[in-house]
Design an enzyme around this catalytic site. Sequence first.
Site, mmCIF file in Angstrom:
data_model
loop_
_atom_site.group_PDB
_atom_site.id
_atom_site.type_symbol
_atom_site.label_atom_id
_atom_site.label_comp_id
_atom_site.label_asym_id
_atom_site.label_seq_id
_atom_site.Cartn_x
_atom_site.Cartn_y
_atom_site.Cartn_z
ATOM 1 N N GLU A 153 -17.281 77.331 73.867
ATOM 2 C CA GLU A 153 -17.621 76.484 75.016
ATOM 3 C C GLU A 153 -16.341 75.917 75.610
ATOM 4 O O GLU A 153 -15.499 75.368 74.896
ATOM 5 C CB GLU A 153 -18.553 75.327 74.649
ATOM 6 C CG GLU A 153 -19.993 75.732 74.418
ATOM 7 C CD GLU A 153 -20.922 74.530 74.281
ATOM 8 O OE1 GLU A 153 -20.599 73.437 74.802
ATOM 9 O OE2 GLU A 153 -21.984 74.686 73.648
ATOM 10 N N GLU A 160 -22.264 72.597 67.600
ATOM 11 C CA GLU A 160 -21.778 71.215 67.565
ATOM 12 C C GLU A 160 -22.445 70.372 66.480
ATOM 13 O O GLU A 160 -23.128 69.380 66.754
ATOM 14 C CB GLU A 160 -21.947 70.581 68.945
ATOM 15 C CG GLU A 160 -21.103 71.289 69.993
ATOM 16 C CD GLU A 160 -21.061 70.605 71.351
ATOM 17 O OE1 GLU A 160 -21.809 69.630 71.559
ATOM 18 O OE2 GLU A 160 -20.272 71.055 72.210
#
Length: 758
Positions: free
Chosen positions: A495, A246
């Site tokens: 994810e 991220e």
Amino acid sequence: MPSYLQIDGTVFRDEHNRQVTLRGVNFCGDAKFPSKPSMPSHVTKDFFDGDNVSFVGRPFPYSEADVHLKRLKDWGFNTLRYLFTWEAIESKAPGVYDEEFIQSTIALLRKCKEYGFYVFMDPHQDVWSRFSGGSGAPLWTLYAMGLNPQAFGATEAALVHNTQPNPQEFPKMIWSTNYTRLACMTMFTLYFAGRDFAPKCIIDGKNIQDYLLEHYNNAVKHLAIRIQEAGDLEDTTVIGWESTNEPNRGLIGYQRLDAYPVEQKNHKGTSPTAWQAILTGSGRACDIDTYEMGGKGPYKTGKVLVDPKGVQAWLPADYDDSRYGWKRDPGWRLGECVWAQHGVWDPSTDTLLKNDYFSKLPDGRPVDAHGWVNIHFMNHYREYSKMIRSVHKNAIMFCQPPVFEIPPIIKGTPDEDDRLVYAPHFYDGITLMTKSWNRYWNIDVLGVLRGRYMSPVFAIRIGETAIRNCFKEQLTAMREEGIQNIGQTPCLFSEIGIPYDMDNKAAYATGDYSSQIRALDANHYALEGSNLNFTLWTYAATNDHTWGDQWNGEDLSIFSVDDNAISSSIPASYLDKNGNVTVSTTATASSASDSITSSSASATPNTSYMSLDMKKQNPTPTPPTTTVAGSRAAEAFIRAAPIATNGRIIKYGFDLAKAVFELKLEAEAPTREDAPTEVFVPKLHFPRDGGATKVVVSGGRTEFVDDGNGKGGGGNVLRWWHNEGEQTIRITGVRTMDVEVEDTNLALQLCDRACSVM
């Protein structure tokens, strides 16, 4: 033992040329914080002694490995996204590596090999570091950037759970707002674009960008070298490496500092503009807007005065800068905001001088939120990938751009790579932020972000069927964006998951996980409908009902030490002290003729909708014989799925409502005797005794087998030998819950619940 994976366009293939579907979990959420001393995010003692920590024993002690790995194998997973942090390798000082941690990691990877898992390594971070409210980088990196983490609380440069006087009151999910607070905005800007926007920040003769990148890459490279030296892990077990988790742009591409960027959708608590964050970071008081998260997103609640009373988020001028042995250039002054030193504002008058400073590069080229992905992110990814391949020659690179951002343009460029996987993330933001499953309406978030609607009103989806289809459409669209920009490569969502502490942890008191089952099943419906690979977020070995995943109040683990049954519908009396099912009874498959499922229900907003009831469909259900302790909403994630497919999958899916699995494939040749199509068929839904499970194929023969190594999954694998051409298989099991039709008008129900959509 896992086999070497080839990439064939958008699919993975094993040594028998079978399509491999990667289905797994993040392993594990506990890897974010140290083991010695144990430092979950709610612990305050010795928090800032960050140079003297150890991650040995993360994600769990080696002695517990067999229990956890067998459990995951029995649940049908074949892939692990292996979390580690930069801090775990290089916490003590720049260039000082923790060899004990590295060797403990190698020992655990060998255990993963014993159980036949594919593993890819994830250099994990959240909002840069534990010391800025997340995980990832060592403490010394903050000092290297001239920041004083002990002043973050007073200045709100970061909201850190470990420093809260009442950690149990720390607002859920507020940690993510640190991305738009001063510490993270500064650190990510320096890390990705220090040369462009902070040329005065020189340390050891290098720009801070190069200094940080060099240390980060060298630390990960050191781990990669040790794994290679182990001699038995590369390619078969450790199949590849993911890029930084991220990544965030910091301030890069901000068009104005005194206003929220149009891309910023996350507001919770105080929500400063970048300019306000700069001011409070330098000790100035500001009136800052406050927000709360509602069903339709954030909404403004008022203003609050944030007054640091002169405290600065920057290291004081008299800080002992010799602590870690580096030499800071005299042109980079401590005790002063780095952005003031670059002429962005004037501290003597508190005047913003260059409101658009971060909107263009030094050569005058404009840069925006998407532009930084193709420039700065790709510069970083390119160097990282080159470093990994210098050690692990055949590594599969899992490229993870920023969350919900359009992927970078790689197709048709020198960066094109035949061993690259697009690895985006997806979360249903409404469920995640409100911690509730709203089965009545949701929003096409990706469509809103991509500007597909004249108004967000048109992005609303009414009814559970429409919501499930909306998830599938979003995942399919993200997969197609990857194909368009990155190329014909596989897509793996590294994810995706749900919060388990829904509705103020109601399930922990009642044992009714029906909302969690619905939400997680909707995510799986989307993954299967889009024919995607995935690793669920997350498995946390220390999750409990009090602190969740032990990190920032998150509670997304499919496992918890406080949950003792495989599912909310299997009585505890069926389990022994280890959580294994001991009772075996006979049941017959129930008729599904009176049910309605998500795939057959109408998507029209004002028609019937699904209602999932936790009542048993049969008075004497067949409990599965598998390791079950600690699972939560297992009905949704323990599901039938293809493992290795002779040919190419056309479509597949598991219908939880009917307990029916269907697979359609196209085979170029008949299956070889030693390489049939293999499907994971869990006993939870498909018991073997009493003829409860029925298998219907278009042709060929089938049999249930053990996986052969005694390491989990035994008896849950169905092998299918079939001919070439289009082939189908349908497996019908036993429904573990009712799916009833309710005729009440959905719009009236929404009104009854005072749910204002428009």
